[in-house]
Design a protein around this motif. Structure first.
Motif, PDB file in Angstrom:
ATOM      1  N   LYS A 163       0.857  -1.193   0.000  1.00  8.75           N
ATOM      2  CA  LYS A 163       0.000   0.000   0.000  1.00  8.75           C
ATOM      3  C   LYS A 163       0.891   1.241   0.000  1.00  8.75           C
ATOM      4  CE  LYS A 163      -3.205   2.254   3.175  1.00  8.75           C
ATOM      5  NZ  LYS A 163      -3.783   2.081   4.519  1.00  8.75           N
ATOM      6  N   GLU A 164       0.909   1.945  -1.101  1.00  7.64           N
ATOM      7  CA  GLU A 164       1.799   3.100  -1.226  1.00  7.64           C
ATOM      8  C   GLU A 164       1.390   4.217  -0.269  1.00  7.64           C
ATOM      9  OE1 GLU A 164       2.559   4.428  -5.149  1.00  7.64           O
ATOM     10  OE2 GLU A 164       3.069   2.419  -5.870  1.00  7.64           O
ATOM     11  N   GLY A 165       2.402   4.830   0.342  1.00  9.33           N
ATOM     12  CA  GLY A 165       2.154   5.975   1.220  1.00  9.33           C
ATOM     13  C   GLY A 165       1.641   5.612   2.606  1.00  9.33           C
ATOM     14  N   GLY A 201       5.068  -5.306   2.762  1.00  8.03           N
ATOM     15  CA  GLY A 201       5.596  -5.139   1.422  1.00  8.03           C
ATOM     16  C   GLY A 201       5.887  -6.507   0.829  1.00  8.03           C
ATOM     17  N   SER A 202       5.794  -6.621  -0.481  1.00  8.66           N
ATOM     18  CA  SER A 202       6.113  -7.911  -1.099  1.00  8.66           C
ATOM     19  C   SER A 202       7.635  -8.101  -1.197  1.00  8.66           C
ATOM     20  CB  SER A 202       5.471  -8.026  -2.478  1.00  8.66           C
ATOM     21  OG  SER A 202       5.851  -6.935  -3.288  1.00  8.66           O
ATOM     22  N   ARG A 225      19.997  -2.872   3.095  1.00  7.01           N
ATOM     23  CA  ARG A 225      19.720  -1.959   1.986  1.00  7.01           C
ATOM     24  C   ARG A 225      18.485  -2.389   1.189  1.00  7.01           C
ATOM     25  NH1 ARG A 225      23.073   2.052   1.246  1.00  7.01           N
ATOM     26  NH2 ARG A 225      25.166   1.974   2.162  1.00  7.01           N
ATOM     27  N   VAL A 226      18.355  -3.705   0.971  1.00 11.17           N
ATOM     28  CA  VAL A 226      17.174  -4.202   0.239  1.00 11.17           C
ATOM     29  C   VAL A 226      15.899  -3.876   1.032  1.00 11.17           C
ATOM     30  CG1 VAL A 226      15.955  -6.284  -0.524  1.00 11.17           C
ATOM     31  CG2 VAL A 226      18.415  -6.032  -0.969  1.00 11.17           C
ATOM     32  N   LYS A 227      15.957  -4.095   2.323  1.00 10.82           N
ATOM     33  CA  LYS A 227      14.774  -3.825   3.155  1.00 10.82           C
ATOM     34  C   LYS A 227      14.446  -2.328   3.207  1.00 10.82           C
ATOM     35  CE  LYS A 227      15.434  -7.824   6.174  1.00 10.82           C
ATOM     36  NZ  LYS A 227      15.619  -8.292   7.555  1.00 10.82           N
ATOM     37  N   VAL A 231      10.985  -0.115   1.876  1.00 13.04           N
ATOM     38  CA  VAL A 231      10.222   0.869   2.663  1.00 13.04           C
ATOM     39  C   VAL A 231      10.161   2.193   1.900  1.00 13.04           C
ATOM     40  CG1 VAL A 231      10.121   2.125   4.860  1.00 13.04           C
ATOM     41  CG2 VAL A 231      10.943  -0.240   4.826  1.00 13.04           C
ATOM     42  N   ASP A 232      11.299   2.622   1.385  1.00 10.94           N
ATOM     43  CA  ASP A 232      11.352   3.902   0.658  1.00 10.94           C
ATOM     44  C   ASP A 232      10.519   3.860  -0.615  1.00 10.94           C
ATOM     45  OD1 ASP A 232      12.992   4.989   2.567  1.00 10.94           O
ATOM     46  OD2 ASP A 232      14.850   4.652   1.451  1.00 10.94           O
TER      47      ASP A 232
END
Ligand code: SF4
Ligand code: SF4
Length: 243
Positions: A163-165, A201-202, A225-227, A231-232
């Motif tokens: 879900k973005e944002g 997140g997927s 970094r991947v995680k 999030v970003d």
């Protein structure tokens, strides 16, 4: 393994001597260790094969590198940091343990931790269990639907994915969707009840990071970094790390 008292009198220079000095408060020296035993009494690993964090520190200070590196002690520490909290001198024993671990050749480190780190590196899910994005999505949707169908008061329960944002990005130890999926439900209920704006997140959703415990700095950084990117990419404000 080292049940006997350490015999002082054959002091030699070891490579961990300098490390130990950096773990002391500024301007400190080893005389600052009061040998009070507070670290030992609070350590969950104390007693395993004779483990005693105070003794680890002393052995490093006495230059007993070979004995420390050959022992299993560094791999029994949980990195919980309790010893730092209780130490009146705030000596960072887990950092010493981390340095000891990193000295063992990577392929000779404990197989369980090594295998879990390597598995996590294989995909952007970062799952040490090897759970794929598809598996993760399916389990979350399936369990949420079952709750909606069977649990009174939670007919509208949501477990959002990508879900973005969303304000919170929640992660999850991948052992749960793989072996104990119902254990995810209580947290979902809390978040839904307080109407939190959250999402899974997927990518980067697996909370565990065995590369940290493997003392593999490069792989540890890669996983983080991947995680963080996951999030970003969703534009979430807060990363709720459940580990
Ligand atoms: S708690 Fe700190 S001062 Fe006390 S024995 Fe352990 S390392 Fe030394
Ligand atoms: S960080 Fe390691 S040595 Fe310190 S209390 Fe925890 S398990 Fe024991």
């Amino acid at each position: 393994m080292y049940d006997e008292a350490i015999k002082i009198g054959w002091k030699k220079k070891g490579r961990f001597m300098d490390t130990v000095k950096t773990l002391l408060p500024e301007g400190g020296n080893l005389d600052m260790c009061l040998t009070c035993g507070a670290c030992t009494s609070g350590c969950p690993a104390t007693g395993l094969e004779g483990l005693d964090p105070r003794k680890v520190l002393r052995m490093a200070a006495l230059g007993m590198d070979e004995e420390l590196l050959a022992s299993n002690w560094p791999w029994m520490c949980t990195m919980c940091q309790r010893c730092i909290y209780v130490c009146p001198m705030k000596i960072d024993i887990p950092q010493l343990v981390f340095n000891l671990r990193s000295c063992r050749p990577r392929d000779q480190r404990p197989k369980g931790i090594l295998g879990s780190c390597d598995m996590a590196l294989r995909s952007d899910t970062c799952s040490a269990m090897g759970a794929s994005e598809e598996d993760w999505r399916f389990v979350v949707e399936d369990v949420a639907e079952e709750v909606r169908q069977t649990q009174a008061g939670f007919e509208n329960l949501q477990a959002p994915m990508d879900k973005e944002g969303a304000y919170f990005y929640l992660n999850q130890n991948s052992r749960e969707p793989v072996t104990e999926p119902d254990e995810m439900i209580p947290l979902w209920k809390i978040l839904n009840t307080v109407e939190a704006d959250w999402t899974y997140g997927s990518k980067g959703w697996a909370a565990e990071n065995y590369c940290l415990f493997l003392a593999d700095n490069e792989s540890w950084e890669h996983i983080i970094r991947v995680k963080a990117k996951a999030v970003d990419d969703l534009g979430c404000k807060v990363w709720l790390n459940t580990e």
